[in-house]
Design a protein around this motif. Structure first.
Motif, mmCIF file in Angstrom:
data_model
loop_
_atom_site.group_PDB
_atom_site.id
_atom_site.type_symbol
_atom_site.label_atom_id
_atom_site.label_comp_id
_atom_site.label_asym_id
_atom_site.label_seq_id
_atom_site.Cartn_x
_atom_site.Cartn_y
_atom_site.Cartn_z
ATOM 1 N N ASP A 1 38.864 -29.034 -7.652
ATOM 2 C CA ASP A 1 38.747 -27.616 -7.953
ATOM 3 C C ASP A 1 39.365 -27.305 -9.314
ATOM 4 N N ARG A 2 39.425 -26.026 -9.662
ATOM 5 C CA ARG A 2 39.920 -25.599 -10.966
ATOM 6 C C ARG A 2 41.328 -26.103 -11.252
ATOM 7 N N GLY A 3 42.147 -26.179 -10.231
ATOM 8 C CA GLY A 3 43.519 -26.649 -10.388
ATOM 9 C C GLY A 3 43.660 -28.160 -10.395
ATOM 10 N N GLY A 4 42.551 -28.896 -10.240
ATOM 11 C CA GLY A 4 42.599 -30.354 -10.240
ATOM 12 C C GLY A 4 42.818 -30.967 -8.869
ATOM 13 N N ARG A 5 42.916 -30.125 -7.831
ATOM 14 C CA ARG A 5 43.118 -30.618 -6.468
ATOM 15 C C ARG A 5 41.816 -31.189 -5.912
ATOM 16 N N GLU A 6 41.890 -32.387 -5.323
ATOM 17 C CA GLU A 6 40.704 -32.982 -4.718
ATOM 18 C C GLU A 6 40.427 -32.290 -3.391
ATOM 19 N N ILE A 7 39.200 -31.765 -3.244
ATOM 20 C CA ILE A 7 38.871 -31.018 -2.027
ATOM 21 C C ILE A 7 37.864 -31.738 -1.144
ATOM 22 N N GLY A 8 37.276 -32.821 -1.614
ATOM 23 C CA GLY A 8 36.317 -33.565 -0.803
ATOM 24 C C GLY A 8 35.415 -34.401 -1.683
ATOM 25 N N HIS A 9 34.215 -34.677 -1.177
ATOM 26 C CA HIS A 9 33.235 -35.460 -1.927
ATOM 27 C C HIS A 9 31.854 -34.843 -1.752
ATOM 28 N N VAL A 10 30.977 -35.104 -2.693
ATOM 29 C CA VAL A 10 29.611 -34.572 -2.634
ATOM 30 C C VAL A 10 28.852 -35.312 -1.547
ATOM 31 N N SER A 11 28.378 -34.552 -0.580
ATOM 32 C CA SER A 11 27.649 -35.130 0.530
ATOM 33 C C SER A 11 26.146 -34.868 0.417
ATOM 34 N N ASP A 12 25.789 -33.818 -0.310
ATOM 35 C CA ASP A 12 24.376 -33.471 -0.447
ATOM 36 C C ASP A 12 24.207 -32.657 -1.717
ATOM 37 N N VAL A 13 23.066 -32.819 -2.364
ATOM 38 C CA VAL A 13 22.695 -32.019 -3.524
ATOM 39 C C VAL A 13 21.460 -31.239 -3.113
ATOM 40 N N ARG A 14 21.536 -29.919 -3.192
ATOM 41 C CA ARG A 14 20.420 -29.080 -2.750
ATOM 42 C C ARG A 14 19.608 -28.620 -3.956
ATOM 43 N N LEU A 15 18.307 -28.812 -3.853
ATOM 44 C CA LEU A 15 17.367 -28.396 -4.883
ATOM 45 C C LEU A 15 16.478 -27.299 -4.326
ATOM 46 N N ARG A 16 15.953 -26.474 -5.215
ATOM 47 C CA ARG A 16 14.988 -25.446 -4.814
ATOM 48 C C ARG A 16 13.792 -25.552 -5.744
ATOM 49 N N GLU A 17 12.611 -25.389 -5.173
ATOM 50 C CA GLU A 17 11.375 -25.455 -5.947
ATOM 51 C C GLU A 17 10.998 -24.058 -6.410
ATOM 52 N N TYR A 18 10.706 -23.923 -7.698
ATOM 53 C CA TYR A 18 10.326 -22.645 -8.293
ATOM 54 C C TYR A 18 8.944 -22.770 -8.923
ATOM 55 N N ALA A 19 8.138 -21.730 -8.749
ATOM 56 C CA ALA A 19 6.814 -21.694 -9.375
ATOM 57 C C ALA A 19 6.972 -21.364 -10.857
ATOM 58 N N GLY B 1 0.278 -21.925 -14.306
ATOM 59 C CA GLY B 1 -0.705 -21.935 -13.232
ATOM 60 C C GLY B 1 -0.048 -22.018 -11.865
ATOM 61 N N PRO B 2 -0.824 -21.713 -10.822
ATOM 62 C CA PRO B 2 -0.249 -21.638 -9.474
ATOM 63 C C PRO B 2 0.245 -22.967 -8.916
ATOM 64 N N ALA B 3 -0.261 -24.071 -9.399
ATOM 65 C CA ALA B 3 0.127 -25.365 -8.839
ATOM 66 C C ALA B 3 1.351 -25.974 -9.525
ATOM 67 N N HIS B 4 1.851 -25.355 -10.572
ATOM 68 C CA HIS B 4 2.969 -25.927 -11.320
ATOM 69 C C HIS B 4 4.303 -25.384 -10.816
ATOM 70 N N THR B 5 5.187 -26.305 -10.530
ATOM 71 C CA THR B 5 6.527 -25.930 -10.060
ATOM 72 C C THR B 5 7.571 -26.791 -10.761
ATOM 73 N N GLU B 6 8.825 -26.377 -10.627
ATOM 74 C CA GLU B 6 9.933 -27.187 -11.118
ATOM 75 C C GLU B 6 11.050 -27.135 -10.093
ATOM 76 N N LEU B 7 11.857 -28.181 -10.082
ATOM 77 C CA LEU B 7 13.005 -28.239 -9.185
ATOM 78 C C LEU B 7 14.264 -27.903 -9.980
ATOM 79 N N ARG B 8 15.138 -27.106 -9.369
ATOM 80 C CA ARG B 8 16.421 -26.777 -9.978
ATOM 81 C C ARG B 8 17.518 -27.056 -8.962
#
Length: 127
Positions: free
Chosen positions: A13-31, A36-43
Motif C-alpha cells: 500500500d501507500r505506506g509500503g505495508r505488504e497487504i497480500g498478492h495479486v490473485s486475479d486481474v480483471r479486464l473489461r471489454e469496451y466497444a 465499427g460495431p465489431a471492434h472492441t478493446e480490453l482495459r
C-alpha cells in the motif's frame, strides 16, 4: 508489461505495508464505435488482492456457476477476505530482483481503503 507479470505479485500500500498478492486481474471489454460495431478493446479494471497465499482464487468465486457445490463453497470461502484494487489506485509495478520471484505492485492508497472484492462481484456479473 504482461498480465503474467502481475499474477502473484506482492501488493504494497501507500505506506509500503505488504497487504497480500495479486490473485486475479480483471479486464473489461469496451466497444470502439469509431471503428465499427465489431471492434472492441480490453482495459484493465483492477486487481483482486488475496490476503493469504492459500487464497488462490478460481472462477467459482466470482461468477454464478453451476458446478460441484463443495468446490464452489470452498472457493467462496477462500476468497472472502480478498480485496479489490481498482486500476486507478495502482501506482506501478516493480519487476522481481531475481527470475522466478514475484514482482511488487505499489498502490497510491492505504490498504484499509480497498473494498472487499465480494462487493464488486455484482458489477462484474452484469453485461
Amino acid at each position: 508489461m504482461r498480465l503474467a507479470d502481475l499474477m502473484g505479485a506482492r501488493v504494497r500500500d501507500r505506506g509500503g505495508r505488504e497487504i497480500g498478492h495479486v490473485s486475479d486481474v480483471r479486464l473489461r471489454e469496451y466497444a470502439i464505435p469509431a471503428r465499427g460495431p465489431a471492434h472492441t478493446e480490453l482495459r484493465v479494471e483492477g486487481l483482486v488482492v488475496a490476503i493469504r497465499r492459500r487464497g488462490r482464487l478460481i472462477a467459482y468465486d466470482h461468477r454464478p456457476v453451476d458446478g460441484p457445490w463443495p468446490l464452489a463453497r470452498l472457493a467462496r470461502r477462500a476468497a472472502r477476505n480478498a480485496l479489490w484494487a481498482p486500476w486507478s489506485v495502482v501506482a506501478g509495478h516493480e519487476p522481481p530482483a531475481r527470475l522466478g520471484d514475484p514482482g511488487t505492485v505499489r498502490l497510491t492508497v492505504p490498504g484499509t481503503e480497498l473494498a472487499p472484492s465480494a462487493d464488486v462481484h455484482d458489477d462484474w456479473n452484469s453485461p
